[in-house]
Each structure stands twice: as C-alpha cells, then as structure tokens.
Design a protein around this motif. Structure first.
Motif, PDB file in Angstrom:
ATOM      1  N   ILE A 281       0.847  -1.189   0.000  1.00  0.00           N
ATOM      2  CA  ILE A 281       0.000   0.000   0.000  1.00  0.00           C
ATOM      3  C   ILE A 281       0.884   1.240   0.000  1.00  0.00           C
ATOM      4  O   ILE A 281       1.900   1.301   0.719  1.00  0.00           O
ATOM      5  CB  ILE A 281      -0.926   0.009   1.232  1.00  0.00           C
ATOM      6  CG1 ILE A 281      -1.854  -1.218   1.198  1.00  0.00           C
ATOM      7  CG2 ILE A 281      -1.740   1.296   1.307  1.00  0.00           C
ATOM      8  CD1 ILE A 281      -2.670  -1.394   2.440  1.00  0.00           C
ATOM      9  N   TYR A 286      -2.675   6.527   1.240  1.00  0.00           N
ATOM     10  CA  TYR A 286      -3.541   5.735   2.115  1.00  0.00           C
ATOM     11  C   TYR A 286      -3.903   6.528   3.369  1.00  0.00           C
ATOM     12  O   TYR A 286      -5.072   6.575   3.782  1.00  0.00           O
ATOM     13  CB  TYR A 286      -2.831   4.435   2.489  1.00  0.00           C
ATOM     14  CG  TYR A 286      -3.518   3.653   3.589  1.00  0.00           C
ATOM     15  CD1 TYR A 286      -4.596   2.820   3.312  1.00  0.00           C
ATOM     16  CD2 TYR A 286      -3.082   3.744   4.918  1.00  0.00           C
ATOM     17  CE1 TYR A 286      -5.232   2.111   4.316  1.00  0.00           C
ATOM     18  CE2 TYR A 286      -3.701   3.041   5.923  1.00  0.00           C
ATOM     19  CZ  TYR A 286      -4.775   2.222   5.623  1.00  0.00           C
ATOM     20  OH  TYR A 286      -5.398   1.520   6.621  1.00  0.00           O
ATOM     21  N   SER A 316      -4.915  -3.356   5.063  1.00  0.00           N
ATOM     22  CA  SER A 316      -5.503  -2.035   4.859  1.00  0.00           C
ATOM     23  C   SER A 316      -6.657  -1.768   5.814  1.00  0.00           C
ATOM     24  O   SER A 316      -6.718  -0.715   6.463  1.00  0.00           O
ATOM     25  CB  SER A 316      -5.987  -1.912   3.413  1.00  0.00           C
ATOM     26  OG  SER A 316      -6.706  -0.704   3.226  1.00  0.00           O
TER      27      SER A 316
END
Length: 435
Positions: A281, A286, A316
C-alpha cells in the motif's frame, strides 16, 4: 549522613529474600571463622611456653640427678648472659624489648626455625637462644581444616537457601506471564512445596477465574455484532421514511459509526484467528484517504513519512481501524491544536513500521495510561459522555495489534498532549519475492 542511611535502607529493602539469607549466613560464618582463628592463635601462643617449661623442667631434673655438675644447656644451645646494652645490639633485640615491656620481664618469640626466650633481671639479661620446634605446619593444617569446614558450610547453606527460595522464581515467572496477558498460564505445583504451594494454588485459581471472566467478556463482545446487525438493518430501512433530511443524515452517520464498530470487532476476531489480507500500500495516499473520512473541521492534521519507502506491506482495513481511532481521539481531546501523523521505521533492523499520532491536547494522567486499552475504561467518565465515547476503541485496537503481533505504546503528559503509536511487524521489509 541521613541520606547515606536512607540509601542503605533502600538497598536492603530492594534485595531479594535469597540475598538476605545468604548475607546473614556469610556474616555468621565469618564471625565463627574469626573465633576459630583467634582460638588457634591462642594455641600457637601457648606452644612455645610449653616447650620452654619442658626445657626448664629437664634442666631442673638434670641438676637434681647430678648435683655436682653445672647445667650449661637449656634447650638446644647454652644460655647466654649479657648486659642490657649488649642485648639491645644483638639479634635478640626485639625479644629483649618485649621482655622489658612484660610485667614478669620474660618474653618468648620465634627466631628462625626455633624459639628464643629472654629474661631481664636488673642489669643482667639471660637469653635462651634456641629451644623447641615451630608448629607452622601443624598450624597451617589446623587453619586448612577451618577454611575447608567454612567453605563446606557455606556451600551447604547456599544450596539449602537456594532450595528454599527456588519456588520464588517459579512464582515470579507465573506473575510475569500473567502481566504479559497470558491468563491461561498455571504455576506448576510440583515445583513448589509448603506455603509456596498454598500460595501457588490460590494464584492459579485466581488466574483461572480471571480467564473465565475475560473469555465471557470476549464472547459478549463477539456476540454483539450478530445481535445488533438485524435491528440495525431494519433501522436503515426506516430512516429513509424520516421526512427531515437533516435528521435523516444524522441517523445515517450514527448508523455508519455503529457499523464501523461492529466491523472492527469482527475484523479483530478474524485477525486473531490467523486470517490476513495484507497487501502493498502507498503510505501517504492511504493515510490521507483514511483521515479524509473523519470529521475534523478546523484541525490541522499533517502526515509525515519517515520510513524512507513509498510503500509498506500491511492489512488495509485493520490498519484503517487503528489509524481512525488514534486520529479521532487526537481530534476529540486535542483542543483544536495541530496533529501529526508520522510513519517511521522501528526495531533493530528497521523492518517494523511505527504509526504515531501526536496531539497537543489535555493529556492523560500517568496512573491512567495502563488502563487505556481496557474495554469500557474511561479516564474521565464525564468526558466520555460528552464526547460520545464508550471506551471500546483502544481495546479493539489492542485486540487487532495483538493479532498482528505488534504492540501499542501510549505516552502522555497532562496539559501537554498525547502520542499513541502502533508497531506493525515486518511491514517495511516484506517484498514481492517474500510473497
């Protein structure tokens, strides 16, 4: 002086039972050894006197048996008569000085491999230059016996004290395991005895009861989502029937908050079961995306990426639960001051990733920090009611982090602010090749 005494008292209070017993034993053994050595010294002092008495008795007997002959030798060499000045300048000077100081005017000393004696009578000094045999070998033999006996006693006492205090180590290990959160640990009773076993048995029962309470509370939390989802679904349908748009939007937000809490509980349990959905990620995009979903009007929230990498490998959804909880708390109690969200490396190899959220708010009292991750715990009940919190957020975060194999750190000072961080293991060193 008082400070030194207080420090000494503190040192004594912080020593273990084993140390106290060992030091007491060593002190008593040292005292006993001193008495024995002094006794041997007394024996050694009496030894030349016995030889001298024997030599004089032999001379007296010889004179009685042969009254016409003059006794010339007492001991192994003839007696020497000299003046005080001659005695002071002779090899017997040290013994002469002892004789002068003696109330009877007689002194005996070891001289070479034998003993010598000096007697002072007026201006005449009588010297027996050589008699008797030294007892050095015998004395050393006696001292050796004393030393060996003392060493044997110390070894035996050490082993005995160690045996008596060994259960303390077992009990300490059990307490440490429970402190680390292992409520399933039981102290092995076969490694204890006497009063220790009674204490260990009571400790095991207490921990077992705590484990039962903990499991009951955990099952209750896991049952909540399933029990609430059905009425929550009905509520989502009915809220569309509310004519007031503002009220309808508020109800929708409240429903979303409840759904997020329920999802967090289920996700935590899912991660505890070993399931994971980690992926690579982009760190900063993010973080901005997650923070943008929160309501923080007028609060300056900055994001810093100090990891030296653009991407990291982590779950996540679970990480979003952690990040949103930390930032929400910082906004709620940060009094509108700037907030910093920082990503950095952690650990000896730098493979772990630390996510820290720091505010400049009201802070938390030091005695409350250890309870912040307990379920339903509120450092201030009135503050919790005013902010709408229920004390579940950080508990869920702790459950998630434990499942991930990481840890949560909380540092805070009243009136200055709080920094809460989470460490995600191997988030920065996992590569596609590792996958």
């Amino acid at each position: 002086m008082t400070s030194a005494i207080e420090q000494a008292k503190l040192w004594v209070r912080t020593r273990s039972v084993f140390s106290h017993l060992l030091w007491a034993t060593l002190a008593s053994t040292a005292l006993l050894s001193l008495v024995l050595v002094l006794s041997l010294q007394r024996v050694a002092d009496e030894h030349p006197r016995r030889y001298l008495a024997r030599a004089l008795f032999d001379a007296f007997t010889e004179s009685a048996l042969n009254p016409g002959e003059r006794v010339k030798v007492i001991g192994e060499e003839p007696m020497i008569l000299m003046t005080r000045q001659e005695a002071e300048n002779s090899r017997f000077a040290a013994i002469y000085e002892d004789a002068v100081d003696d109330k009877d005017g007689i002194a005996i000393r070891r001289l070479g491999d034998n003993y010598a004696a000096v007697s002072v009578r007026g201006d005449t000094v009588s010297v027996l230059p050589k008699f008797g045999r030294p007892i050095s070998t015998y004395a050393l033999f006696l001292v050796g016996i004393v030393v060996m006996s003392v060493l044997f006693a110390i070894a035996a006492i050490y082993l005995l004290i160690r045996r008596l205090t060994l259960p303390f180590d077992v009990l300490t290990l059990g307490i440490r395991r429970v402190e680390e959160g292992d409520l399933s640990y039981q102290i092995p009773l076969e490694k204890t005895f006497g009063e220790y076993r009674t204490f260990a048995d009571g400790f095991n029962k207490m921990v077992a009861e705590l484990q039962r309470i903990h499991e009951s509370r955990r099952h209750m939390l896991l049952a909540l989502p399933h029990e609430i989802l059905t009425p929550l679904s009905r509520l989502k349908v009915r809220k569309d029937m509310v004519p007031d748009a503002t009220l309808r939007d508020q109800i929708s937000k409240d429903i979303s908050v409840v759904e997020e809490i329920l999802s967090s509980i289920l996700a935590a349990e899912k991660r505890s079961s070993g399931e994971s959905s980690a992926d690579f990620i982009d760190i900063e995009p993010y973080a901005r995306e997650q923070i943008a979903q929160l309501t923080h009007q007028g609060v300056d929230i900055s994001i810093r990426n100090d990891t030296g990498r653009k991407t990291a490998y982590f779950d996540s959804f679970l990480t979003s639960v952690l990040l949103k909880n930390f930032v929400s708390n910082a906004v709620r109690y940060g009094e509108g001051n700037p907030i910093v969200v920082r990503f950095s490396g952690d650990g000896e190899t730098g493979c772990d990733m630390r996510i820290a959220v720091k505010d400049q708010g009201i802070g938390i009292a030091a005695d409350q920090l250890s309870y912040m991750t307990e379920p339903f715990w509120r450092a201030d009940e009135s503050r919790g009611r005013a902010s709408g919190g229920y004390g579940l957020g950080l508990y869920l975060c702790k459950t998630i982090v434990n499942g991930l194999g990481g840890r949560i750190d909380i540092e805070s000072t009243l009136g200055i602010g709080t920094e809460i961080s989470v460490v995600l293991p191997n988030a920065l060193c996992t590569t596609l090749e590792d996958m």
